[in-house]
Design an enzyme around this catalytic site. Structure first.
Site, PDB file in Angstrom:
ATOM      1  CG  HIS A 355      -2.044  -0.909   1.257  1.00 60.56           C
ATOM      2  ND1 HIS A 355      -3.495  -0.708   0.628  1.00 60.56           N
ATOM      3  CD2 HIS A 355      -1.951  -2.408   1.678  1.00 60.56           C
ATOM      4  CE1 HIS A 355      -3.916  -1.979   0.659  1.00 60.56           C
ATOM      5  NE2 HIS A 355      -3.229  -2.708   1.204  1.00 60.56           N
ATOM      6  CE  LYS A 542      -6.395  14.089   0.418  1.00 63.41           C
ATOM      7  NZ  LYS A 542      -6.676  12.791  -0.311  1.00 63.41           N
ATOM      8  NE  ARG A 543      -3.011   7.732   6.156  1.00 59.77           N
ATOM      9  CZ  ARG A 543      -1.884   7.672   5.495  1.00 59.77           C
ATOM     10  NH1 ARG A 543      -0.735   7.919   6.236  1.00 59.77           N
ATOM     11  NH2 ARG A 543      -1.800   7.093   4.245  1.00 59.77           N
ATOM     12  CE  LYS A 548      -2.710  10.749   3.045  1.00 59.56           C
ATOM     13  NZ  LYS A 548      -3.164   9.887   2.046  1.00 59.56           N
ATOM     14  CB  THR A 650      -9.945   4.815  -1.657  1.00 60.99           C
ATOM     15  OG1 THR A 650      -9.628   5.337   0.096  1.00 60.99           O
ATOM     16  CG2 THR A 650      -9.353   3.649  -1.860  1.00 60.99           C
ATOM     17  CE  LYS A 654     -13.752   6.048   0.682  1.00 59.99           C
ATOM     18  NZ  LYS A 654     -12.875   6.149   2.110  1.00 59.99           N
TER      19      LYS A 654
HETATM   20  C1  26W Z   1       4.002   1.452  10.199  1.00 55.47           C
HETATM   21  C2  26W Z   1       2.763   1.000   9.866  1.00 55.47           C
HETATM   22  C3  26W Z   1       1.668   1.695   9.090  1.00 55.47           C
HETATM   23  C4  26W Z   1       2.419   2.082   7.772  1.00 55.47           C
HETATM   24  C5  26W Z   1       1.248   2.671   7.115  1.00 55.47           C
HETATM   25  C6  26W Z   1       0.712   1.499   9.563  1.00 55.47           C
HETATM   26  C7  26W Z   1      -0.359   2.349   8.690  1.00 55.47           C
HETATM   27  C8  26W Z   1       0.086   3.057   7.246  1.00 55.47           C
HETATM   28  C9  26W Z   1      -0.787   3.621   6.639  1.00 55.47           C
HETATM   29  C10 26W Z   1      -2.035   4.442   7.194  1.00 55.47           C
HETATM   30  C11 26W Z   1      -1.220   3.007   5.288  1.00 55.47           C
HETATM   31  C12 26W Z   1      -2.288   3.441   4.539  1.00 55.47           C
HETATM   32  O1  26W Z   1      -3.329   3.694   4.948  1.00 55.47           O
HETATM   33  N1  26W Z   1      -1.985   3.307   3.283  1.00 55.47           N
HETATM   34  C13 26W Z   1      -2.983   4.045   2.234  1.00 55.47           C
HETATM   35  O2  26W Z   1      -3.613   2.726   1.713  1.00 55.47           O
HETATM   36  C14 26W Z   1      -4.712   3.129   0.738  1.00 55.47           C
HETATM   37  C15 26W Z   1      -5.521   1.838   0.419  1.00 55.47           C
HETATM   38  O3  26W Z   1      -4.534   1.017  -0.543  1.00 55.47           O
HETATM   39  C16 26W Z   1      -4.255   3.708  -0.458  1.00 55.47           C
HETATM   40  O4  26W Z   1      -5.187   4.117  -1.185  1.00 55.47           O
HETATM   41  C17 26W Z   1      -3.552   5.290   0.171  1.00 55.47           C
HETATM   42  O5  26W Z   1      -2.846   5.541  -1.142  1.00 55.47           O
HETATM   43  C18 26W Z   1      -2.389   4.776   0.838  1.00 55.47           C
HETATM   44  O6  26W Z   1      -1.569   5.878   1.655  1.00 55.47           O
END
Ligand code: 26W
Length: 801
Positions: A355, A542-543, A548, A650, A654
């Site tokens: 991801h 978003k986050r 971003k 995503t 939406k």
């Molecule tokens: C270190 C652990 C860790 C790393 C990254 C925990 C959580 C994350 C993110 C929050 C991962 C995440 O949400 N990635 C997003 O995944 C979406 C679904 O595939 C994509 O649409 C986004 O582009 C991507 O940033």
């Protein structure tokens, strides 16, 4: 499902009496909500049981989606919709003078995720159930979800999200299905019947107790399962001896320690610290999940060697990659298979989705921590690594390559490498992202395993994000093209001709306005915000992350404000800018960005000289249920990440589905959105991937050049540190430094000018409101391809089947 109105009313009244010994008249709204949720779960129980029986009787292949995050939000509304009984319930409740919408608002969000990755898992569950695919979730039942965000004096303050406080009517505790998980201790090789066995000794054994939540398919009587594990002490609640001796805290210490494993979701995606507890969490739910899958499988009476024919395990990012080693352990140590047999089954069972390409998010664990916590798993990882590196060495005779590709290297275990080597499929989440994985980040692996890599562009469930979140637009669509799109989202394309219909465009416009008014009222009563529903609603939710580029959005606002101050008669369409974002608690710059947004918002919103032409609002505590409110009224969708950095996104899908115009860089799935809607129905700006990659490769970007040559940027950046924002001049010095002294890692200054132009274009386009509506309708019409139903079908066909 069909319900008889009168019977339902009786059931509901009885339920309230049974649960609370109260009459409906004296019962609180919250009790009414819980009674209703409990009743709806009762209604689904039979289908749930039957679905499981059917799966077992037909020996259907079961898909298990392993994820640290399931950001499912609320369930009452979507469950009622999927059961097809919402209208009937609403009517029946209204006979009882109860407003269903109000009850639905009482439910706490299940916020068991950070952002896109967790929400994707939730959308996938909905799609699998709705397509009648035997797909289930496996994760952790966190006592606390992602923190609740409060804003104090412009700063983010994190408050624990005690979502289970009042109970959770959807889940069922299955104590009889609990399993044991071992940590620590040592491994003793012993001979047993002439076979080498590895006994784990002196380890700490804890109990994993599953809580099951039904996942109800849309109009098809399928009910799948989301199984979330809770950590509990094996056999004692507290140490009675200590308690008797008066050592009260010691008596409960042990329990607390164990329970901490499933206590809280790590709200941390910004950096990789020594998070032993997170490693514990990962092994905990992976081991528990695999044990329960294996136990169920054995009831089928099939030989263990057929495991991969009946079971598919999908790992959502690297977080559950221990599944590779744990499945090997179970097959070898418990099922007595030889290494090669076990390896064949494991790699044919597991598939992995990546991801992100941001290196800080690629998990690596220090060997010493890993080995101490999981000694047997470490042995297995070592052996996987030994065999794998032997193959690489044999093929390339290149030690550099071996070191780069190894699973264990530089004193660390690289979870992404473990996931790639241990699975039969590795996919990215949008075309560009997959290309970057194949030809840049994971190039060596793609060469080594030429058929393993594939793309599966993300999707969203149109049932939650359109049918549920935007009932007015859904009704208009139903009146216009029928409701077949609910099961066949691609049929939304039937709306396309209506983009050319003046009266349809007017109806569409009216609904957008009604949604905006409804949100403005909500924001007024909830946050006291004064929002002009006739302004353009421009939304970035978003986050919070530097890539971003919330900062880029804000810089355009600051520039617009400067122009308005210079010329209060400046002719612009009034605009309201909304931000919503949580920052990881340890992510300093992200938190400063929130403060900056709020500081600028305060200044602009309180300046009467600009006649309210622009306003800025930071919506606190962005969550699934807030997204459901803001997205249907959005008109401009901000998707402005640095090209190459957003794997997919995503939110972008939406927004388009709800008829917002996308303002975007050519990044992630934005590219596919552009291809779908055509250049005339989207606004694109900014540098492309080639230029980004060139800058990175040649190290020739210099943000000072842009600062020195663009008076607007100079003005904005100077204002961050000269006190003109009404806060001490050092408040934003670190943001300033990140953009100048530290050379602006995400090319904000490079893209600024192009972004301002794009924003001016949005203003220009909006003036022809009729054509604007045409563009928006085209967006809705083309959004069906981004339904997660389509995504799931592709996973099913190419990976799981
Ligand atoms: C270190 C652990 C860790 C790393 C990254 C925990 C959580 C994350 C993110 C929050 C991962 C995440 O949400 N990635 C997003 O995944 C979406 C679904 O595939 C994509 O649409 C986004 O582009 C991507 O940033």
């Amino acid at each position: 499902m069909f319900i008889d109105k009168e019977a339902f009313k009786n059931d509901f009244k009885k339920k309230i009496i049974n649960m609370y010994a109260e009459d409906i008249e004296e019962c609180s709204p919250s009790h009414k909500y819980f009674a209703l949720a409990s009743l709806i779960r009762d209604y689904t129980s039979e289908n749930w049981l039957n679905t499981n029986k059917k799966y077992t009787n037909n020996k259907e292949k079961q898909i298990y989606y392993f994820s640290m995050e399931f950001l499912i939000g609320r369930l009452l509304h979507s469950n009622l919709l999927n059961l097809g009984i919402r209208d009937a319930c609403k009517e029946a409740l209204s006979d009882l003078k109860i407003d269903l919408d109000e009850l639905e608002e009482i439910e706490n969000d299940a916020g068991l995720g950070n952002g896109g990755l967790g929400r994707l898992a939730a959308c996938f569950l909905d799609s699998m159930a709705s397509l009648g695919i035997a797909g289930h979730g496996n994760g952790i039942r966190y006592t606390y979800g992602l923190f609740e965000q409060q804003i104090e004096n412009g700063y983010q303050v994190e408050v624990p999200d005690n979502w289970l406080k009042e109970g959770n009517m959807w889940e069922v505790r299955k104590e009889n299905k609990a399993v044991k998980v071992n940590f620590g201790g040592k491994v003793m090789p012993t001979m047993e019947n002439g076979k080498l066995k590895f006994l784990q000794q002196d380890c700490e054994t804890i109990l994993a107790v599953p809580y099951d939540t039904p996942i109800i398919g849309y109009d098809n009587s399928t009910v799948n399962t989301l199984r979330l594990w809770s950590a509990e002490p094996l056999n004692k609640d507290f140490d009675f001896e200590s308690f008797s001796r008066g050592e009260y805290s010691k008596a409960t210490e042990y329990k607390t320690l164990i329970e901490s494993i499933s206590q809280v979701l790590y709200p941390d995606d910004s950096r990789q610290e020594g998070k032993i507890l997170r490693l514990k969490q990962q092994y905990f739910f992976v081991s528990a999940g695999l044990q329960s899958i294996l136990r169920r499988y054995k009831k089928l009476g099939e030989p263990i060697n057929n495991f991969h024919k009946y079971i598919a395990i999908h790992i959502n990012d690297t977080h559950p990659s221990l599944a590779v080693a744990e499945l090997m352990r179970l097959l070898i140590d418990e099922e007595n298979l030889a290494w090669d047999e076990a390896w064949y089954i494991t790699t044919n069972t597991i598939a992995y989705t990546n991801h992100t390409i941001l290196s800080e998010a690629l998990e690596k664990w220090p060997i010493d921590i890993f080995k101490t916590l999981l000694p047997r798993i470490y042995m297995i990882v070592e052996e996987i690594n030994r065999r794998f590196t032997d193959e690489v060495r044999e093929r390339y005779k290149d030690e550099n390559k071996v070191n780069n590709m190894a699973i264990i290297g530089n004193g660390q275990i690289r979870m992404a490498h473990l996931a790639i080597v241990g699975s039969h499929s590795v996919n990215g989440v949008a075309k560009l992202h997959t290309e970057l994985l194949k030809y840049q980040e994971l190039k060596d692996f793609n060469e080594f395993y030429p058929n393993k890599f594939n793309n599966k562009t993300n999707g969203i469930t149109h049932r939650r994000w359109l049918l549920q979140a935007n009932p007015k637009l859904s009704n208009l669509i139903n009146e216009t093209i029928g409701d077949s799109w609910i099961k066949e989202p691609n049929n939304l394309i039937l709306l396309k001709p209506f983009a050319e219909d003046y009266y349809f465009r007017k109806k569409f416009e009216k609904i957008k306005l009604e949604n905006k008014i409804a949100f403005s009222n909500y924001a007024k009563s909830t946050y006291g915000m004064d929002i002009d529903p006739n302004s353009i609603f421009d939304v970035q939710v978003k986050r919070l992350h530097a890539y971003k580029r919330q900062i880029l959005n804000l810089f355009n606002i600051m520039d617009l404000y400067r122009r308005l101050k210079e010329n209060p008669n400046l002719d612009i369409v009034p605009r309201t800018f909304f931000f919503g974002a949580k920052a990881a608690p340890s992510y300093y710059l992200a938190k400063k960005t929130i403060k900056l947004i709020n500081t600028v918002a305060y200044k602009i919103n309180n300046d009467t000289e600009i006649h309210g032409k622009i306003k800025v609002f930071f919506l606190p505590n962005y969550s699934v249920s807030l997204a459901e409110k803001i997205i249907p009224c959005a008109q401009v969708s901000e998707q402005i990440s640095t090209a190459t950095k957003e794997a997919s996104g995503t939110g972008n899908m939406k927004f388009m589905m709800n008829g917002a115009l996308t303002l975007a860089t050519l990044d992630g799935a934005n590219i596919e959105i552009k291809d779908a809607v055509g250049d005339e129905n989207i606004v694109i700006f900014g540098i492309r991937k080639e230029e980004v990659l060139d800058y990175i490769k040649n190290k020739n970007y210099n943000s000072y050049e842009f600062y020195n040559n663009d008076f607007r940027l100079k003005y904005i950046l100077d204002s961050l540190i000269n006190g003109s924002l009404g806060v001490p001049s050092n408040e934003f010095i670190d943001i300033h430094n990140s953009l100048l002294k530290n050379n602006d890692e995400f090319f904000v200054l490079r893209d600024f000018s192009s972004y301002v132009e794009a924003q001016n274009k949005v203003d220009y386009l909006y003036r022809n409101r009729d054509n604007w509506n045409r563009m928006c309708i085209n967006n809705v019409a083309h959004s069906g391809i981004f339904s997660s139903d389509n995504t799931i079908k592709r996973y099913y066909e190419d990976i799981w089947k």
